[in-house]
Write a protein that holds these residues in place. Sequence first.
Motif, mmCIF file in Angstrom:
data_model
loop_
_atom_site.group_PDB
_atom_site.id
_atom_site.type_symbol
_atom_site.label_atom_id
_atom_site.label_comp_id
_atom_site.label_asym_id
_atom_site.label_seq_id
_atom_site.Cartn_x
_atom_site.Cartn_y
_atom_site.Cartn_z
ATOM 1 N N ASN A 148 99.736 68.822 33.776
ATOM 2 C CA ASN A 148 98.791 69.901 34.062
ATOM 3 C C ASN A 148 99.416 71.070 34.817
ATOM 4 N N GLY A 149 100.734 71.047 34.953
ATOM 5 C CA GLY A 149 101.443 72.177 35.542
ATOM 6 C C GLY A 149 101.135 72.414 37.012
ATOM 7 N N LEU A 150 100.960 71.322 37.777
ATOM 8 C CA LEU A 150 100.559 71.456 39.175
ATOM 9 C C LEU A 150 101.604 70.913 40.158
ATOM 10 N N THR A 151 102.841 70.746 39.707
ATOM 11 C CA THR A 151 103.858 70.156 40.576
ATOM 12 C C THR A 151 104.229 71.038 41.758
ATOM 13 N N ASP A 152 103.872 72.318 41.706
ATOM 14 C CA ASP A 152 104.220 73.202 42.813
ATOM 15 C C ASP A 152 103.343 72.982 44.040
ATOM 16 N N ARG A 153 102.177 72.364 43.866
ATOM 17 C CA ARG A 153 101.295 72.188 45.024
ATOM 18 C C ARG A 153 100.525 70.864 45.037
ATOM 19 N N VAL A 154 100.848 69.951 44.107
ATOM 20 C CA VAL A 154 100.240 68.618 44.106
ATOM 21 C C VAL A 154 101.347 67.581 43.981
ATOM 22 N N LEU A 155 101.359 66.634 44.894
ATOM 23 C CA LEU A 155 102.355 65.561 44.905
ATOM 24 C C LEU A 155 101.640 64.226 45.007
ATOM 25 N N VAL A 156 102.345 63.156 44.635
ATOM 26 C CA VAL A 156 101.817 61.805 44.795
ATOM 27 C C VAL A 156 102.924 60.911 45.314
ATOM 28 N N LEU A 157 102.572 59.970 46.172
ATOM 29 C CA LEU A 157 103.546 59.010 46.675
ATOM 30 C C LEU A 157 102.900 57.637 46.747
ATOM 31 N N GLN A 158 103.749 56.621 46.791
ATOM 32 C CA GLN A 158 103.260 55.255 46.891
ATOM 33 C C GLN A 158 103.135 54.881 48.364
ATOM 34 N N GLY A 159 102.007 54.298 48.724
ATOM 35 C CA GLY A 159 101.787 53.911 50.108
ATOM 36 C C GLY A 159 100.549 53.048 50.246
ATOM 37 N N GLU A 160 100.444 52.350 51.362
ATOM 38 C CA GLU A 160 99.347 51.432 51.640
ATOM 39 C C GLU A 160 98.469 51.990 52.743
ATOM 40 N N VAL A 161 97.166 52.040 52.510
ATOM 41 C CA VAL A 161 96.230 52.448 53.549
ATOM 42 C C VAL A 161 96.346 51.519 54.761
ATOM 43 N N GLY A 162 96.522 50.225 54.503
ATOM 44 C CA GLY A 162 96.615 49.259 55.586
ATOM 45 C C GLY A 162 97.806 49.466 56.506
ATOM 46 N N ALA A 163 98.833 50.162 56.019
ATOM 47 C CA ALA A 163 100.002 50.440 56.857
ATOM 48 C C ALA A 163 99.737 51.557 57.850
ATOM 49 N N GLY A 164 98.659 52.282 57.671
ATOM 50 C CA GLY A 164 98.303 53.367 58.583
ATOM 51 C C GLY A 164 98.941 54.685 58.196
ATOM 52 N N PHE A 165 98.333 55.761 58.652
ATOM 53 C CA PHE A 165 98.844 57.092 58.317
ATOM 54 C C PHE A 165 100.215 57.341 58.930
ATOM 55 N N LYS A 166 100.455 56.801 60.105
ATOM 56 C CA LYS A 166 101.726 57.044 60.800
ATOM 57 C C LYS A 166 102.921 56.621 59.955
ATOM 58 N N ALA A 167 102.737 55.608 59.097
ATOM 59 C CA ALA A 167 103.835 55.110 58.265
ATOM 60 C C ALA A 167 104.342 56.166 57.289
ATOM 61 N N LEU A 168 103.547 57.175 56.988
ATOM 62 C CA LEU A 168 103.980 58.221 56.068
ATOM 63 C C LEU A 168 104.959 59.191 56.714
ATOM 64 N N GLY A 169 104.943 59.283 58.041
ATOM 65 C CA GLY A 169 105.837 60.206 58.733
ATOM 66 C C GLY A 169 105.527 61.665 58.466
ATOM 67 N N LEU A 170 104.262 61.980 58.293
ATOM 68 C CA LEU A 170 103.843 63.350 57.970
ATOM 69 C C LEU A 170 102.939 63.900 59.069
ATOM 70 N N PRO A 171 102.916 65.223 59.247
ATOM 71 C CA PRO A 171 101.972 65.812 60.200
ATOM 72 C C PRO A 171 100.553 65.690 59.665
ATOM 73 N N PRO A 172 99.549 65.721 60.549
ATOM 74 C CA PRO A 172 98.156 65.609 60.099
ATOM 75 C C PRO A 172 97.784 66.721 59.122
ATOM 76 N N PHE A 173 96.835 66.410 58.258
ATOM 77 C CA PHE A 173 96.375 67.333 57.226
ATOM 78 C C PHE A 173 95.139 68.094 57.718
ATOM 79 N N ASP A 174 94.782 69.120 56.966
ATOM 80 C CA ASP A 174 93.580 69.890 57.281
ATOM 81 C C ASP A 174 92.316 69.208 56.763
ATOM 82 N N ALA A 175 92.470 68.395 55.734
ATOM 83 C CA ALA A 175 91.315 67.738 55.134
ATOM 84 C C ALA A 175 91.766 66.468 54.430
ATOM 85 N N ALA A 176 90.834 65.537 54.305
ATOM 86 C CA ALA A 176 91.095 64.290 53.583
ATOM 87 C C ALA A 176 89.914 63.989 52.676
#
Length: 256
Positions: free
Chosen positions: A95-123
């Motif tokens: 759909n030509g959205l790689t410039d602003r949409v990404l996907v990664l593999q991760g577990e909700v149970g591992a917690g957000f901190k496991a992603l090593g990312l700053p907090p988002f504006d919305a979820a």
Amino acid sequence: MEIDPQPEVASATQDRLLDGRIRLRQPAGGYRAGMDAALLAAACDAPPRARVIEPGCGVGGALLAAAVRRPETSFLGMERDAEAVRLAAANIAENGLTDRVLVLQGEVGAGFKALGLPPFDAALANPPFFDDPGTLRAPAKAKQGAWMAEGGLAAWTGFLLKAVREGGTITVIHRADRLADLLALLAPKAGSFQIRPIQAFADAPAKRVLVRAVKTGKAPLQLLPPLALHPRNGDKHTPAAEAILRGRAALDWGDR
């Protein structure tokens, strides 16, 4: 993680969303994006230049629809199932959205901190609807991850509360009979709740609710007018639901 942009998936279908604007490959026999994903995407009100995360994004149905609806906003999907992640990545590229949409593999149970990312504006989230396998007949194996929440709803709300900054928004679609649990789990750190019931028919009890909360928000709770999906006259959808599914309308939260 390197993701195959052309995943081989048995019995995959090619579907269209938002009146054909989105092409979505998804397994024919697994969990498939449907009305809940469409409503969640329509409820996303993230402003331009905001960063939005969707845990449990599956193959990207809600993620892509929200991104098309919000063309100046960036999105990150997270999914634990490796096959779904590969399909989501392929759908993003298709759909030509790689410039602003990404996907990664991760577990909700591992917690957000496991992603090593700053907090988002919305979820955004469509958490699995059940915590206890004994509460319903076990779903097909391909759908178990989408229907059964390991760690329960508490794990999902805990992830969402950590995933957004103060003043950030959390938008969830869930079973109406879990509304009290959802509010109680979010309330220690979020407020300014807005609730929109979703009814199959205008004269039927709501089976779903869309809940929007603001982290550290203090405004009074608002119960908004319900959305009825189907009329009793035999048409497939009400005009309001049809407009949402086709991307011609959004689910407005108003000004707070």
